[in-house]
Design a protein around this motif. Structure first.
Motif, short mmCIF file in Angstrom:
data_model
loop_
_atom_site.label_atom_id
_atom_site.label_comp_id
_atom_site.label_asym_id
_atom_site.label_seq_id
_atom_site.Cartn_x
_atom_site.Cartn_y
_atom_site.Cartn_z
N SER A 236 0.83 -1.21 0.00
CA SER A 236 0.00 0.00 0.00
C SER A 236 0.86 1.26 0.00
CB SER A 236 -0.93 0.00 1.22
OG SER A 236 -0.22 0.27 2.42
N VAL A 237 2.04 1.18 0.59
CA VAL A 237 2.96 2.32 0.57
C VAL A 237 3.63 2.43 -0.80
CG1 VAL A 237 5.04 3.31 1.61
CG2 VAL A 237 3.40 2.08 3.05
N ALA A 238 3.96 1.30 -1.38
CA ALA A 238 4.71 1.28 -2.64
C ALA A 238 3.88 1.67 -3.85
CB ALA A 238 5.31 -0.11 -2.86
N GLY A 275 3.67 10.98 0.91
CA GLY A 275 2.54 10.48 0.11
C GLY A 275 1.47 11.55 -0.03
N ILE A 276 0.21 11.16 -0.04
CA ILE A 276 -0.90 12.11 -0.15
C ILE A 276 -0.89 13.08 1.03
CG2 ILE A 276 -3.42 12.34 -0.21
CD1 ILE A 276 -2.20 11.30 -2.82
N SER A 325 0.53 10.16 -5.93
CA SER A 325 0.17 9.99 -7.34
C SER A 325 -1.31 9.65 -7.41
CB SER A 325 1.00 8.88 -7.98
OG SER A 325 0.57 7.60 -7.52
N GLY A 326 -1.80 9.48 -8.62
CA GLY A 326 -3.21 9.16 -8.80
C GLY A 326 -3.59 7.79 -8.27
N ILE A 327 -2.60 6.93 -8.08
CA ILE A 327 -2.91 5.58 -7.57
C ILE A 327 -2.34 5.37 -6.16
CG2 ILE A 327 -3.12 4.53 -9.85
CD1 ILE A 327 -0.25 3.44 -9.48
N ALA A 328 -1.84 6.45 -5.55
CA ALA A 328 -1.29 6.33 -4.19
C ALA A 328 -2.39 6.05 -3.18
CB ALA A 328 -0.55 7.61 -3.81
N THR A 329 -2.02 5.39 -2.10
CA THR A 329 -2.94 5.16 -0.99
C THR A 329 -3.42 6.49 -0.42
OG1 THR A 329 -1.88 3.06 -0.42
CG2 THR A 329 -3.14 4.14 1.31
#
Length: 496
Positions: A236-238, A275-276, A325-329
């Motif tokens: 989930s982090v990657a 991340g987000i 990113s758009g697919i980040a958790t």
């Protein structure tokens, strides 16, 4: 650097530089007294002028002393004899190392290792001397358009003794040099830019370690392999990064076949944006150091393998970037860890615990004697302990005491914080088994409480090195900590 030991007469030693310890008392010490006799009192007259400061680690360089064969004599203050202790000894050696690193010469003789430090044996003296002198010579190879042409620093150091050095003294010097070599690897990995030191690069570094030492077996899992294992929290982090994650497993089998291994688990976030839950931009460049836990595992393996220590050791490194990113958790997402426990991710910047928890679950399969994880985990640890001391939390007080005592001996201290059940309440979630953060209060402790939920089947300790793994400002760079603590902990277990 080469480090050796031998018996010698200081004033007769032909060398580019002779280093002699001087106490800031009426009696400056045996080596200084010998040199004073050899120079017909010249050294005593120099000291009487007060040119050498009394504080431990102060130094004074002398050239062309009559009656002394060495080209230069570096006098290093040991402080007052009645106050002489580990710290004063280390200060003197660190000053010696810095000077020798700047000297343009092939060899130097250091007559400090047989100055008795209270409650320390001879192996400790030479191990500490070799480590600090060799570590001071560390230089990061900065990529510049024009390389520096002049090279400085001695290539060979002789630790001199009044009598023939014992086997323990020689062994200690070899241990100190191996430790410094391990710290060098750790520091270089930390200092490399994140566009070079990626998860893939860490995996390749581990493989090189395996090729250099037949005793080290290495397996590197790619994303598909990590998915097959079932490390949902790690992945989930990657998932927000284009850099593929790696799960690195190192095995060193130097002990008896059925002896349970010590397992080291290192956080390997090669760059952490948050991340987000994006971090502030100021100082974010230092988030390349968020893999220093992983680097310390590799550095410790380097030192242990170099010495062929009789112990079984396992290293586990979950390596990834943490990127938006758009697919980040996203905050509010729920993921399932390898243990089957579910996690509500309230803050994507609390990512280290999300990759470590799956590695800690994976550690169960080795039936470990104990597990120690190392992570630049929380800014709260810096607020609590500053930059001098690493945070230590554990589910076993005996293991915690062992690490804490080892840290004192190694000059790489850690301090135990509580891990009371009451703190677990802060991790409650309405939507999963737990949340990944517990709010601002006791941030270092609740981070460890999270990890503790994955370590119930073995003895475990957690080292939070957020404040000690690197320095900021003018001295910016990786420190190599806590490799001294880890190495001495393993050395003690291997030899007792």
């Amino acid at each position: 650097m080469e480090v050796s030991t031998k018996a010698l007469v200081p004033e007769k030693q032909k060398t580019a530089c002779l280093v002699v310890g001087v106490f800031a008392d009426k009696d400056p010490g045996p080596q200084a007294n010998r040199l004073n006799d050899a120079t017909d009192g010249q050294l005593g007259r120099i000291l009487a002028r007060g040119d050498l400061e009394a504080r431990a680690g102060a130094s004074l360089l002398l050239s062309g002393l009559n009656g002394v064969a060495a080209e230069r004599v570096l006098l290093v203050s040991m402080g007052k004899g009645e106050e002489f202790n580990d710290k004063a000894y280390r200060n003197a050696l660190s000053a010696t190392g810095r000077f020798l690193a700047s000297l343009k010469a092939d060899e130097a003789v250091v007559a400090l290792a047989d100055i008795a430090v209270p409650n320390r044996d001879l192996a400790w003296h030479t191990r500490t001397a070799a480590q600090l002198i060799a570590d001071a010579a560390y230089k990061y190879d900065v990529p510049r358009a024009k390389k520096e042409e002049e090279t400085r620093g001695v290539a060979r150091v002789v630790l001199g003794f009044a009598l023939k050095p014992t086997a323990d003294a020689t062994r200690g010097a070899a241990q100190g040099l191996a430790l410094a070599n391990g710290m060098s690897l750790t520091r270089t990995l930390g200092n490399l830019p994140a566009n070079v030191c990626t998860p893939t690069y860490l995996g390749e570094t581990a493989k090189k370690l395996g090729k250099a030492h037949k005793s080290v077996k290495v397996e590197v899992f790619d994303k598909a392999g990590i998915e097959k294992i079932g490390m949902g929290s790690f992945l989930s982090v990657a998932q927000g990064s284009v850099q593929p994650p790696r799960f690195i497993v190192l095995k060193y089998n130097g002990g008896k076949a059925k002896t349970k291994p010590v397992v080291l688990v290192g956080k390997g976030v090669t760059f952490d944006t948050g991340g987000i839950s994006l971090k502030p931009g100021e100082g974010m460049d230092e988030m390349k150091y968020d893999m220093c836990g992983a680097a310390s595992v590799l550095g410790t393996f380097q030192a242990v393998a170099e010495l062929d220590l009789p112990i079984n050791l396992v290293g586990l490194i979950p390596a990834t970037e943490n990127m938006p990113s758009g697919i980040a958790t996203k905050p509010g997402d729920v993921v399932t860890s390898l243990s089957g426990q579910t996690i509500e991710i309230l803050n994507t910047d609390a990512e280290g615990r999300l990759i470590l928890c799956d590695a800690l679950t994976y550690a169960e399969r080795f039936d470990p004697a104990c597990v120690v994880d190392i992570a630049t985990l929380t800014g709260a640890c810096i607020i609590a302990l500053g930059h001098h001391t690493s945070g230590l939390l554990a589910n076993d007080d005996e293991l915690a005491r062992e690490l804490q005592d080892t840290g004192v001996s190694a000059g790489d201290r850690a301090w135990q914080l509580p891990l009371f059940d009451e703190y677990q309440e802060q991790l409650k979630s309405n939507f999963a088994d737990m949340a990944n953060i517990g709010g601002r209060p006791a941030g270092t402790i609740t981070a460890a409480c999270f990890l503790a939920r994955y370590t119930k089947k073995y003895k475990w300790a957690h080292l939070d090195v957020a404040g000690t793994a690197w320095k900021s400002g003018a001295e910016k760079g990786a420190t190599g900590r806590p490799v001294p603590l880890l190495f001495n902990f393993i050395l003690q277990r291997a030899t007792h």
